[in-house]
Motif scaffolding. Sequence first.
Motif, PDB file in Angstrom:
ATOM      1  N   CYS A  23     -14.804 -35.370  35.381  1.00  0.00           N
ATOM      2  CA  CYS A  23     -13.986 -36.465  34.837  1.00  0.00           C
ATOM      3  C   CYS A  23     -14.461 -37.836  35.306  1.00  0.00           C
ATOM      4  O   CYS A  23     -14.029 -38.851  34.765  1.00  0.00           O
ATOM      5  CB  CYS A  23     -12.521 -36.270  35.242  1.00  0.00           C
ATOM      6  N   ARG A  25     -17.464 -40.738  36.315  1.00  0.00           N
ATOM      7  CA  ARG A  25     -18.795 -41.196  35.925  1.00  0.00           C
ATOM      8  C   ARG A  25     -19.303 -42.210  36.942  1.00  0.00           C
ATOM      9  O   ARG A  25     -18.529 -43.041  37.445  1.00  0.00           O
ATOM     10  CB  ARG A  25     -18.724 -41.826  34.537  1.00  0.00           C
ATOM     11  N   LEU A  31      -9.911 -44.916  38.066  1.00  0.00           N
ATOM     12  CA  LEU A  31      -9.160 -44.342  36.956  1.00  0.00           C
ATOM     13  C   LEU A  31      -7.713 -44.158  37.385  1.00  0.00           C
ATOM     14  O   LEU A  31      -7.455 -43.504  38.407  1.00  0.00           O
ATOM     15  CB  LEU A  31      -9.725 -42.968  36.566  1.00  0.00           C
ATOM     16  N   VAL A  35      -5.344 -41.167  33.340  1.00  0.00           N
ATOM     17  CA  VAL A  35      -6.666 -41.117  32.711  1.00  0.00           C
ATOM     18  C   VAL A  35      -7.424 -39.885  33.208  1.00  0.00           C
ATOM     19  O   VAL A  35      -8.102 -39.203  32.433  1.00  0.00           O
ATOM     20  CB  VAL A  35      -7.467 -42.415  32.978  1.00  0.00           C
ATOM     21  N   VAL A  36      -7.281 -39.581  34.497  1.00  0.00           N
ATOM     22  CA  VAL A  36      -7.922 -38.382  35.037  1.00  0.00           C
ATOM     23  C   VAL A  36      -7.379 -37.147  34.313  1.00  0.00           C
ATOM     24  O   VAL A  36      -8.143 -36.284  33.884  1.00  0.00           O
ATOM     25  CB  VAL A  36      -7.708 -38.272  36.562  1.00  0.00           C
ATOM     26  N   HIS A  38      -6.037 -37.002  31.339  1.00  0.00           N
ATOM     27  CA  HIS A  38      -6.528 -37.046  29.956  1.00  0.00           C
ATOM     28  C   HIS A  38      -7.954 -36.495  29.884  1.00  0.00           C
ATOM     29  O   HIS A  38      -8.272 -35.679  29.019  1.00  0.00           O
ATOM     30  CB  HIS A  38      -6.472 -38.482  29.429  1.00  0.00           C
ATOM     31  N   ARG A  39      -8.804 -36.939  30.791  1.00  0.00           N
ATOM     32  CA  ARG A  39     -10.184 -36.464  30.790  1.00  0.00           C
ATOM     33  C   ARG A  39     -10.261 -34.978  31.132  1.00  0.00           C
ATOM     34  O   ARG A  39     -11.071 -34.253  30.566  1.00  0.00           O
ATOM     35  CB  ARG A  39     -11.026 -37.281  31.757  1.00  0.00           C
ATOM     36  N   ARG A  41      -8.134 -32.733  30.381  1.00  0.00           N
ATOM     37  CA  ARG A  41      -7.782 -32.007  29.159  1.00  0.00           C
ATOM     38  C   ARG A  41      -8.958 -31.976  28.188  1.00  0.00           C
ATOM     39  O   ARG A  41      -9.182 -30.984  27.499  1.00  0.00           O
ATOM     40  CB  ARG A  41      -6.559 -32.622  28.499  1.00  0.00           C
ATOM     41  N   GLU A  42      -9.738 -33.057  28.129  1.00  0.00           N
ATOM     42  CA  GLU A  42     -10.919 -33.088  27.257  1.00  0.00           C
ATOM     43  C   GLU A  42     -12.028 -32.173  27.775  1.00  0.00           C
ATOM     44  O   GLU A  42     -12.665 -31.468  27.006  1.00  0.00           O
ATOM     45  CB  GLU A  42     -11.468 -34.514  27.151  1.00  0.00           C
ATOM     46  N   VAL A  43     -12.255 -32.203  29.083  1.00  0.00           N
ATOM     47  CA  VAL A  43     -13.351 -31.457  29.703  1.00  0.00           C
ATOM     48  C   VAL A  43     -13.049 -29.958  29.777  1.00  0.00           C
ATOM     49  O   VAL A  43     -13.942 -29.143  29.573  1.00  0.00           O
ATOM     50  CB  VAL A  43     -13.618 -32.010  31.134  1.00  0.00           C
ATOM     51  N   TRP A 118      -4.012 -46.280  32.179  1.00  0.00           N
ATOM     52  CA  TRP A 118      -3.466 -45.442  31.110  1.00  0.00           C
ATOM     53  C   TRP A 118      -3.211 -46.291  29.868  1.00  0.00           C
ATOM     54  O   TRP A 118      -3.582 -45.910  28.762  1.00  0.00           O
ATOM     55  CB  TRP A 118      -2.185 -44.776  31.588  1.00  0.00           C
ATOM     56  N   LEU A 121      -6.529 -47.187  28.195  1.00  0.00           N
ATOM     57  CA  LEU A 121      -7.103 -46.016  27.534  1.00  0.00           C
ATOM     58  C   LEU A 121      -6.378 -45.735  26.226  1.00  0.00           C
ATOM     59  O   LEU A 121      -7.004 -45.536  25.185  1.00  0.00           O
ATOM     60  CB  LEU A 121      -7.017 -44.785  28.439  1.00  0.00           C
TER      61      LEU A 121
END
Length: 147
Positions: A23, A25, A31, A35-36, A38-39, A41-43, A118, A121
Amino acid sequence: MTRPRPRPATGVTADLVDPLRACFRDDEGWLEYGVVEHRLREVAPAVFARHVAEVGHSMFGSTGNSASKRIAHALRSLRSAGEVHHFIGPSTGRAWRGNPISHWSIDPSRPRTDVLSWARLRAQLGTSDAWTDADRAGLTSPGHPRS
């Protein structure tokens, strides 16, 4: 001599550690906690969904235990290992605006004003900073049907 790093999370949060590492970069600052999530959930959507299904999430209403608490525990394990750093600052999410929340980064030297919040984002995504039906879609929570 190199000191061994503490072993990150074990048990129920062990499957969160590697996805959480993904999560962050190298080229960005802090973050806000949401946001963590959210990422994450994407990852690792299946991992995120499993934790929500097992213990719930605030997007489904109040919960004593929650996926967020498990994620925070795994982040603290990474912090103990020196892999991430945190500070407490104001939240920008509608439900928590102004309340203290954690902010996370792999680079502790970044200015604490260099934050992906948040609210920012959600604005970038063109959506509300409140939980939406799209946020709940595809997830279940104890006592709540699949959306």
